[in-house]
Design a protein around this motif. Structure first.
Motif, PDB file in Angstrom:
ATOM      1  N   ASP A 155       5.064 -62.394 -24.198  1.00 45.29           N
ATOM      2  CA  ASP A 155       3.809 -61.652 -24.048  1.00 45.29           C
ATOM      3  C   ASP A 155       3.787 -60.797 -22.792  1.00 45.29           C
ATOM      4  N   GLU A 191      -4.521 -64.486 -34.228  1.00 45.37           N
ATOM      5  CA  GLU A 191      -5.886 -63.986 -34.399  1.00 45.37           C
ATOM      6  C   GLU A 191      -6.103 -63.417 -35.798  1.00 45.37           C
ATOM      7  N   TYR A 217     -16.437 -57.497 -26.630  1.00 43.78           N
ATOM      8  CA  TYR A 217     -15.277 -57.638 -27.510  1.00 43.78           C
ATOM      9  C   TYR A 217     -15.288 -58.950 -28.293  1.00 43.78           C
ATOM     10  N   GLN A 243      -1.845 -56.161 -20.261  1.00 48.07           N
ATOM     11  CA  GLN A 243      -1.477 -56.137 -21.669  1.00 48.07           C
ATOM     12  C   GLN A 243      -2.489 -55.293 -22.441  1.00 48.07           C
ATOM     13  N   ARG A 271      -4.671 -55.458 -24.671  1.00 49.32           N
ATOM     14  CA  ARG A 271      -5.553 -56.351 -25.402  1.00 49.32           C
ATOM     15  C   ARG A 271      -6.982 -55.848 -25.260  1.00 49.32           C
ATOM     16  N   GLU A 290      -9.839 -57.217 -24.428  1.00 52.78           N
ATOM     17  CA  GLU A 290     -10.639 -57.650 -23.279  1.00 52.78           C
ATOM     18  C   GLU A 290     -10.262 -56.949 -21.973  1.00 52.78           C
ATOM     19  N   LYS A 291      -9.115 -56.282 -21.949  1.00 54.73           N
ATOM     20  CA  LYS A 291      -8.691 -55.597 -20.728  1.00 54.73           C
ATOM     21  C   LYS A 291      -9.445 -54.284 -20.501  1.00 54.73           C
ATOM     22  N   CYS A 307       2.863 -55.006 -25.435  1.00 58.68           N
ATOM     23  CA  CYS A 307       2.228 -55.161 -26.733  1.00 58.68           C
ATOM     24  C   CYS A 307       2.767 -56.419 -27.412  1.00 58.68           C
ATOM     25  N   ARG A 308       1.862 -57.306 -27.798  1.00 61.15           N
ATOM     26  CA  ARG A 308       2.264 -58.559 -28.419  1.00 61.15           C
ATOM     27  C   ARG A 308       2.497 -58.417 -29.918  1.00 61.15           C
ATOM     28  N   ASP A 361      -1.977 -54.686 -30.954  1.00 58.62           N
ATOM     29  CA  ASP A 361      -1.825 -54.125 -29.609  1.00 58.62           C
ATOM     30  C   ASP A 361      -1.223 -52.724 -29.671  1.00 58.62           C
ATOM     31  N   ARG A 390      -3.923 -50.373 -30.524  1.00 59.70           N
ATOM     32  CA  ARG A 390      -4.807 -50.118 -29.381  1.00 59.70           C
ATOM     33  C   ARG A 390      -4.177 -49.117 -28.424  1.00 59.70           C
TER      34      ARG A 390
END
Length: 464
Positions: free
Chosen positions: A46, A113, A188, A277, A279, A281-282, A313-314, A318, A321
């Motif tokens: 990650d 997720e 989010y 990352q 994501r 929430e960032k 990016c996981r 990602d 995004r």
């Protein structure tokens, strides 16, 4: 003793008895534990602060107890002992003493997720139970060490006879999350459709209350819980009810290497760096919008800055995004001023940090904020969200000198960017030097010292 404490104590006692009974019935009373520490970290690619903690924890265990094997439970099928030891040094600059053993997991989809479009939190939590059962059935260590925040796996590890240790970066659920749902504030992790409905918000609040009760029960199964910040410690103590087994250990930050970088930066082409990352929430969108506002407000004699996004990016979500962020840069007409770096090697990250004037981070309730410390150690003035870790532990005055800025919305971030860009060089150097001194409190060496001090009693008190 209050009635709440009494009920909590009785619940935990009954739960412990059930676990003991299940371990006898299901495991059959067999002792099959190996002299090893098993690190439950399903995503070993990650690239975030959690992975840095994993490798530093492995190194600390190897140094403290060379008689114990270290192994990693991972869902990355291409992971091998050789690739992981190389990744630790190439990506994070952490030199392990010897390669960790690897146990491959094939049920990782149950914690992803995407598997749970609704009730994601509880779905992933119960999915982790299934995944940990697979892990411990394949290899049962003496010590089960969770470094990814899957508290629902702790009762399973106890059933297999393991001592349970965890390093908790953030609570799966917090009182702040519950407060947002009750206040019907969209974020989010609280869909706008739910936030706009009184009935749906009440239902979600009940769901959160039920989940927090379960989270408290499973979390209390930890024999030792290390937490990464004052904010996380406060929440975990309230939720798990085991304050005597909780130790605050700030995460390892590469302050020594970064502190060797010169504080002087290019004046003609200042850069703003964002390390996180990709994501939700960032809150990268907020950063880009704030940068756009700052560009429009620039004085004619102020150098035009560049914004550099650096992250990993996981998965496909990602990647999407990241592409959306690139599209937004075009919409805001700042694409010529923005650069994107994906899955960068550590040495390249250090090079970029060494040129940055500003380091920006915008996650709400960021539990700690390793990258904020790295900005400060590297000599970049931090602009972080005015909450949780950055507010309570990191961006504080050092020897009476301001070390950075805290902001909450687009306008505040834009104003902070403009303040740094228009700051006289002597003033910027003074603030950067104070920030660097502050960052020294969160060094990798400090992590090793505090980590070993925390685990030493549980390792020495366990049967050999």
């Amino acid at each position: 003793m209050s009635w709440k404490a009494l009920i909590w104590g009785l619940t935990c006692t009954i739960f412990a008895l059930i676990l003991k009974l299940l371990s006898v019935v299901i495991i059959g009373g067999r002792t099959t534990r190996k002299r090893a520490v098993g690190f439950f970290h399903p995503y070993t690619n990650d690239g975030g602060g959690g992975e840095r903690v994993l490798w530093c924890a492995v190194k600390a265990i190897q140094d403290e107890r060379s008689d114990l094997d270290c192994l990693v439970y991972t869902g990355d099928h291409d992971a091998s002992p050789e690739s992981l030891i190389a990744r630790a040094i190439d990506r994070f600059g952490v030199q392990l003493l010897y390669p960790p053993k690897v146990v491959h997991l094939h049920k990782r989809k149950w914690i992803e997720e995407a598997t749970y479009p609704r009730f994601t939190m509880i779905g992933q939590s119960f999915g982790s139970v299934y995944l940990s059962w697979e892990a411990l059935s394949k290899f049962t260590p003496q010590y089960y060490f969770d470094t990814s925040g899957y508290a629902f796996t702790y009762p399973i590890a106890r059933m297999f006879g393991c001592k349970v240790i965890c390093y908790t970066h953030y609570p799966t659920i917090s009182l702040d999350m519950l407060s947002r749902v009750r206040g019907r504030r969209s974020l989010y992790n609280n869909d706008a459709l739910i936030a706009q409905s009184i009935l749906l918000s009440q239902c979600k609040a009940i769901y959160y209350l039920f989940f927090s009760w379960m989270y408290g029960i499973v979390g209390s199964c930890a024999d030792l819980a290390m937490v990464n910040s004052s904010w996380t410690q406060s929440h975990i103590e309230n939720l798990w009810g085991i304050p005597d087994r909780i130790k605050r250990v700030y995460p390892p930050c590469d302050t020594s290497g970064l502190q060797a970088l010169p504080l002087e930066r290019p004046v003609k082409s200042p850069t703003i760096i964002s390390v996180a990352q990709f994501r939700p929430e960032k809150a990268h969108t907020l950063q880009l919008e704030a940068f756009s506002v700052a560009i429009r407000k620039l004085d004619a004699d102020t150098p035009r800055p560049k914004l550099q996004f650096v992250g990993s990016c996981r998965n496909k979500a990602d990647e999407e995004r990241l592409q959306n962020l690139k599209n937004l840069a075009i919409e805001l007409k700042v694409e010529e001023d923005v650069e994107f770096y994906k899955n960068l090697m550590y040495r390249e990250l250090v090079r970029l940090l060494g040129s940055a004037v500003v380091g920006i981070h915008s996650m709400i309730d960021e539990h700690f904020g390793i990258c904020v410390v790295e900005y400060m150690a590297a000599g970049a003035i931090p602009i972080a969200h005015n909450s949780a870790g950055p507010k309570m532990d990191i961006v504080l005055e050092e020897d009476g000198q301001q070390t950075g800025f805290l902001a909450q919305n687009v306008e505040e971030y834009a104003d902070a960017i403009l303040k740094v860009l228009s700051m006289p060089e002597t003033e910027r150097l003074k603030m950067a030097a104070a920030a660097r001194r502050r960052a020294g409190r969160f060094s990798e060496q400090r992590f090793y010292e505090d980590f070993k001090s925390a685990i030493r009693p549980i390792l020495s008190n366990s049967s050999q």
